[in-house]
Design a protein around this motif. Structure first.
Motif, PDB file in Angstrom:
ATOM      1  N   VAL A 113       3.075   3.807   9.588  1.00 30.08           N
ATOM      2  CA  VAL A 113       4.031   4.799   9.101  1.00 30.08           C
ATOM      3  C   VAL A 113       5.284   4.828   9.968  1.00 30.08           C
ATOM      4  O   VAL A 113       6.369   5.208   9.507  1.00 30.08           O
ATOM      5  N   LEU A 116       7.711   2.514   8.484  1.00 34.61           N
ATOM      6  CA  LEU A 116       8.338   3.144   7.325  1.00 34.61           C
ATOM      7  C   LEU A 116       9.485   4.047   7.774  1.00 34.61           C
ATOM      8  O   LEU A 116      10.552   4.067   7.155  1.00 34.61           O
ATOM      9  N   THR A 160       7.992  11.098   1.390  1.00 31.80           N
ATOM     10  CA  THR A 160       7.417   9.756   1.416  1.00 31.80           C
ATOM     11  C   THR A 160       6.592   9.542   2.681  1.00 31.80           C
ATOM     12  O   THR A 160       5.482   8.992   2.625  1.00 31.80           O
ATOM     13  N   ARG A 163       3.332  11.633   2.539  1.00 32.24           N
ATOM     14  CA  ARG A 163       2.399  11.056   1.579  1.00 32.24           C
ATOM     15  C   ARG A 163       1.816   9.750   2.111  1.00 32.24           C
ATOM     16  O   ARG A 163       0.610   9.501   1.990  1.00 32.24           O
ATOM     17  N   TYR A 164       2.644   8.923   2.731  1.00 31.99           N
ATOM     18  CA  TYR A 164       2.194   7.632   3.244  1.00 31.99           C
ATOM     19  C   TYR A 164       1.169   7.820   4.358  1.00 31.99           C
ATOM     20  O   TYR A 164       0.163   7.110   4.418  1.00 31.99           O
ATOM     21  N   GLU A 165       1.408   8.787   5.233  1.00 30.41           N
ATOM     22  CA  GLU A 165       0.501   9.009   6.359  1.00 30.41           C
ATOM     23  C   GLU A 165      -0.854   9.518   5.893  1.00 30.41           C
ATOM     24  O   GLU A 165      -1.889   9.212   6.483  1.00 30.41           O
ATOM     25  N   GLN A 167      -2.271   8.787   2.916  1.00 31.45           N
ATOM     26  CA  GLN A 167      -2.969   7.785   2.107  1.00 31.45           C
ATOM     27  C   GLN A 167      -3.668   6.727   2.948  1.00 31.45           C
ATOM     28  O   GLN A 167      -4.695   6.190   2.548  1.00 31.45           O
ATOM     29  N   TYR A 169      -2.785   3.519   3.813  1.00 31.02           N
ATOM     30  CA  TYR A 169      -2.823   2.303   3.017  1.00 31.02           C
ATOM     31  C   TYR A 169      -3.387   1.113   3.791  1.00 31.02           C
ATOM     32  O   TYR A 169      -4.163   0.320   3.270  1.00 31.02           O
TER      33      TYR A 169
END
Length: 356
Positions: A113, A116, A160, A163-165, A167, A169
């Motif tokens: 992240v 990102l 963003t 949400r990314y942290e 999930q 991925y």
């Protein structure tokens, strides 16, 4: 209430500067502890807390400096303060790597992240450069469309990152053994865990207020010293004012490293830099002689390009995750320091007409 620090002797301004810096050191160090505790207690994630709370609190002085410079019609000072501060904070992160981390800082922060956050920062800076190159498309009441786009992109980026942290991925396979936090910092954190979350937020707000007031004083004195040394607004905005308003970020980042929260330290710098870029929207509101991007000068654009290069070097370090060092400093941090000081020499040359 406004004070004209330019009427005071230089030595008095330096004393006040040091006292205000002490307040920032005291309160800024506690902000990192509170932010780290809030991230653990709420489950929001360190990158999101670093970008939103810690980065936002540490960036409070920039709001005062930007609005003041824009309101008096000094667009170069406002723009160079914002863009110059981003480069300054990258250099500070590299110096913290040298002084406090036994290895490459980016090696101990394998969270994707963070990359990102760096990409978002580069995107926002790219929008600023595009706005100056293309010119204003539409403006309403002196507020340009480009500044609205930059601010909107920043708000979307917060969602963003959060949400990314959450999930998760992907993650790094090989995780380094991170150095332990200092015992005094650990004890302070353990004491905070006994307090209610509401009280921790209150302490965070109080210390943020102290950082805001002290940071405003630092910025005002930096402006006064700029007048007393008879240097140009562009160079002063990119160096002296940027240094003054970067002090809160430096202290909160140092405190995060002492906690062993290396991801929080990097996300604090990336997050506060992204917020700094979004402040062009605030500058556009207070600048009444047109749109802020139309009034930006060559030094402003150079500092924006320099900030992109420095951010990309740290992104390279986060991607490669090599613990190779040069004089105890990560290779990426060494490159950042070299490019930054070389950039300051070029900025001085541009500002003084050596390069045309």
């Amino acid at each position: 209430m406004m004070f004209n620090f330019a009427n005071y002797p230089v030595w008095i301004n330096l004393v006040i500067f040091a006292l205000a810096g002490g307040v920032v050191c005291f309160s800024g160090a506690r902000l990192s502890i509170y932010a780290d505790t809030i991230a653990d207690r709420t489950g929001w994630g360190r990158a999101f807390i670093g970008a939103l709370l810690l980065g936002g609190a540490a960036s409070l002085p920039e709001i005062g400096t930007t609005t003041t410079a824009s309101a008096i019609g000094n667009a170069p000072l406002a723009a160079n303060n914002l863009l110059g501060e981003i480069g300054m904070q990258m250099a500070i992160l590299a110096l913290i790597d040298l002084v406090m981390v036994k290895g490459a800082l980016t090696f101990f922060a394998p969270q994707p992240v963070l990359m990102l956050g760096g990409v978002i920062l580069v995107t926002l800076l790219g929008l600023v450069l595009a706005a100056n190159a293309v010119g204003e498309l539409v403006s309403l009441f002196g507020i340009g469309l480009w500044s609205v786009i930059v601010f909107g992109a920043y708000l979307i980026s917060l969602y963003t990152i959060q949400r990314y942290e959450r999930q998760d991925y992907w993650r790094a396979v090989t995780l380094p053994h991170q150095p332990a936090a200092e015992s005094t910092q650990q004890r302070r954190q353990e004491q905070l865990h006994q307090l209610s979350l509401k009280k921790i937020f209150l302490y965070f707000a109080v210390n943020s207020f102290f950082v805001l007031i002290a940071g405003w004083i630092l910025a005002q004195i930096g402006d006064a010293l700029g007048e007393q040394t008879a240097m140009g607004s562009s160079f002063i905005g990119a160096t002296l004012l940027a240094l003054a308003t970067s002090l809160p970020e430096a202290i909160t980042t140092i405190s995060a490293v002492r906690l062993g929260a290396f991801d929080l330290a990097i996300s604090n710098i990336f997050g506060s830099n992204a917020l700094t870029v979004s402040l062009f929207f605030i500058a556009d509101i207070f600048y009444r002689e047109g749109t802020i991007f139309a009034a930006m000068d060559r030094p402003s654009m150079f500092m924006g390009a320099l900030a992109i290069v420095l951010t990309c070097v740290f992104l390279w370090g986060l991607l490669e995750r090599d613990n190779q060092t040069i004089y105890r400093m990560g290779v990426d941090s060494t490159i950042v320091i070299s490019i930054y000081f070389g950039g300051l020499l070029l900025l001085y040359s541009i500002n003084n007409g050596v390069l045309t």
